[in-house]
Design a protein around this motif. Structure first.
Motif, PDB file in Angstrom:
ATOM      1  N   ALA A   1     -53.691-104.589 -19.618  1.00 53.83           N
ATOM      2  CA  ALA A   1     -53.207-105.856 -19.553  1.00 53.83           C
ATOM      3  C   ALA A   1     -52.190-106.053 -18.548  1.00 53.83           C
ATOM      4  N   ALA A   2     -51.254-104.972 -18.548  1.00 51.56           N
ATOM      5  CA  ALA A   2     -49.952-104.959 -17.480  1.00 51.56           C
ATOM      6  C   ALA A   2     -50.479-105.088 -16.284  1.00 51.56           C
TER       7      ALA A   2
ATOM      8  N   ILE B   1     -53.222 -91.710 -17.159  1.00 49.04           N
ATOM      9  CA  ILE B   1     -52.609 -91.587 -18.457  1.00 49.04           C
ATOM     10  C   ILE B   1     -51.465 -92.724 -18.432  1.00 49.04           C
ATOM     11  N   ASP B   2     -51.637 -93.186 -19.749  1.00 44.50           N
ATOM     12  CA  ASP B   2     -50.835 -94.378 -20.359  1.00 44.50           C
ATOM     13  C   ASP B   2     -49.391 -93.813 -20.586  1.00 44.50           C
TER      14      ASP B   2
ATOM     15  N   THR C   1     -49.919 -98.204 -16.902  1.00 40.94           N
ATOM     16  CA  THR C   1     -50.869 -97.282 -16.387  1.00 40.94           C
ATOM     17  C   THR C   1     -50.541 -96.995 -14.896  1.00 40.94           C
ATOM     18  N   ALA C   2     -51.189 -95.902 -14.348  1.00 40.48           N
ATOM     19  CA  ALA C   2     -51.090 -95.508 -13.084  1.00 40.48           C
ATOM     20  C   ALA C   2     -51.470 -96.733 -12.263  1.00 40.48           C
ATOM     21  N   ALA C   3     -52.602 -97.375 -12.570  1.00 42.07           N
ATOM     22  CA  ALA C   3     -53.138 -98.594 -11.879  1.00 42.07           C
ATOM     23  C   ALA C   3     -51.888 -99.523 -11.930  1.00 42.07           C
ATOM     24  N   THR C   4     -51.051 -99.677 -12.820  1.00 43.17           N
ATOM     25  CA  THR C   4     -49.983-100.647 -12.634  1.00 43.17           C
ATOM     26  C   THR C   4     -48.998-100.219 -11.864  1.00 43.17           C
ATOM     27  N   GLU C   5     -48.662 -99.019 -11.691  1.00 40.14           N
ATOM     28  CA  GLU C   5     -47.774 -98.378 -11.057  1.00 40.14           C
ATOM     29  C   GLU C   5     -48.324 -98.565  -9.627  1.00 40.14           C
ATOM     30  N   GLN C   6     -49.293 -98.536  -9.546  1.00 34.19           N
ATOM     31  CA  GLN C   6     -49.868 -98.446  -7.942  1.00 34.19           C
ATOM     32  C   GLN C   6     -49.597 -99.844  -7.380  1.00 34.19           C
TER      33      GLN C   6
ATOM     34  N   ASP D   1     -57.069-100.959 -23.351  1.00 31.73           N
ATOM     35  CA  ASP D   1     -57.275-100.491 -21.865  1.00 31.73           C
ATOM     36  C   ASP D   1     -58.676-100.773 -21.858  1.00 31.73           C
ATOM     37  N   THR D   2     -59.371-101.116 -20.735  1.00 27.85           N
ATOM     38  CA  THR D   2     -60.682-101.197 -20.610  1.00 27.85           C
ATOM     39  C   THR D   2     -60.942-100.066 -19.310  1.00 27.85           C
TER      40      THR D   2
END
Lengths: 176, 176
Positions: free
Chosen positions: A13-14, B2-3, B12-17, A3-4
């Motif tokens: 990375a995902a 949260i991972d 992460t929530a970012a990927t999900e978004q 994570d960054t």
């Protein structure tokens, strides 16, 4: 995967992979346009894609103008060819007697695509999740999907939309 | 944010978004197709989108067949209407004299779209990053972009491509 945390957004990375996939999809559509306009003699692109519809030259100018507009919209700088907006954006085909030539527009298309590609190479994952430059803070807070990635997604589909029309042009027909 | 670590993939929530944004883009294209086929009398869709090109009814069958094929491709089950493949996939328009009616195809389109939407609601983020069912383990290892998300992305652009063609149909012209 590491994570960054940058600019308040957690990315992994995902997330980066998913965004890179999307940029690849955008490139694929761009290359398809470039290939289409290398296929025939320039004169062919002066034809309408279907009777009474836009000419291929107009669609090339339109796609170039819309891509060029991504520069300010994504906060990457000024448009390279602001004059295209009036010719291929706000006005329909055949409004103006004089247009740039197909050769000029092909050059503009490549220059805009390359400029965007160069910027995309350096954009960080978190930047894609930031609001684009034409959404207000309030609107973005209400709908965080109004980010830069969404702009790229809709523009990618937009290129596909016009490619579908361009493929209908029949180059074997006599040129008006 | 949260991972969650599921099935070996960090999300992460970012990927999900980002993935939800893609699904929304897919929905937007789907709704545009539904809306287009509600616009005119069914008879209008028996016309070609441009002279000598596919009829709108064929493109509706084609889009339905391609979407239906997402069910096995994404590992979500069997096709609902496997018979469409021969009629609107492997063979060009006007190969068959008898086709389902526009009303039937519109119903199939809605049923396939709803079925997919229901599945997408329950799919986890990590599942979108898994290989689709027609890529080998070796090919996926060499190119992790060959995942389910990529299939959805290319299908979204594909819908846009044919929508661009459908909008060229001129409903005011006499029906053959």
């Amino acid at each position: 995967m590491i994570d960054t945390i940058t600019q308040g957004t957690t990315t992994t990375a995902a997330t980066e992979q998913v965004i890179q996939q999307f940029i690849q999809a955008w490139h694929t559509q761009n290359k398809a346009v470039s290939k289409y306009f290398q296929k025939y003699d320039d004169a062919v692109y002066m034809q309408e894609v279907a009777p009474g519809r836009n000419r291929a030259i107009y669609l090339l100018g339109h796609l170039t103008s819309v891509s060029d507009n991504l520069l300010p919209l994504l906060g990457l700088g000024e448009r390279l060819y602001p004059q295209l907006e009036e010719l291929f954006g706000t006005n329909p085909d055949k409004t103006f007697e004089e247009l740039p030539t197909v050769a000029e527009l092909k050059d503009y298309w490549e220059k805009v695509s390359s400029r965007l590609a160069a910027h995309f190479k350096h954009m960080q994952t978190y930047e894609w999740l930031e609001p684009h430059t034409r959404v207000s803070e309030e609107d973005f807070a209400a709908d965080p999907f109004r980010n830069k990635l969404n702009v790229l997604m809709s523009r990618t589909v937009h290129i596909g939309y016009h490619l579908g029309q361009l493929t209908l042009l029949k180059p074997e027909e006599p040129i008006a």
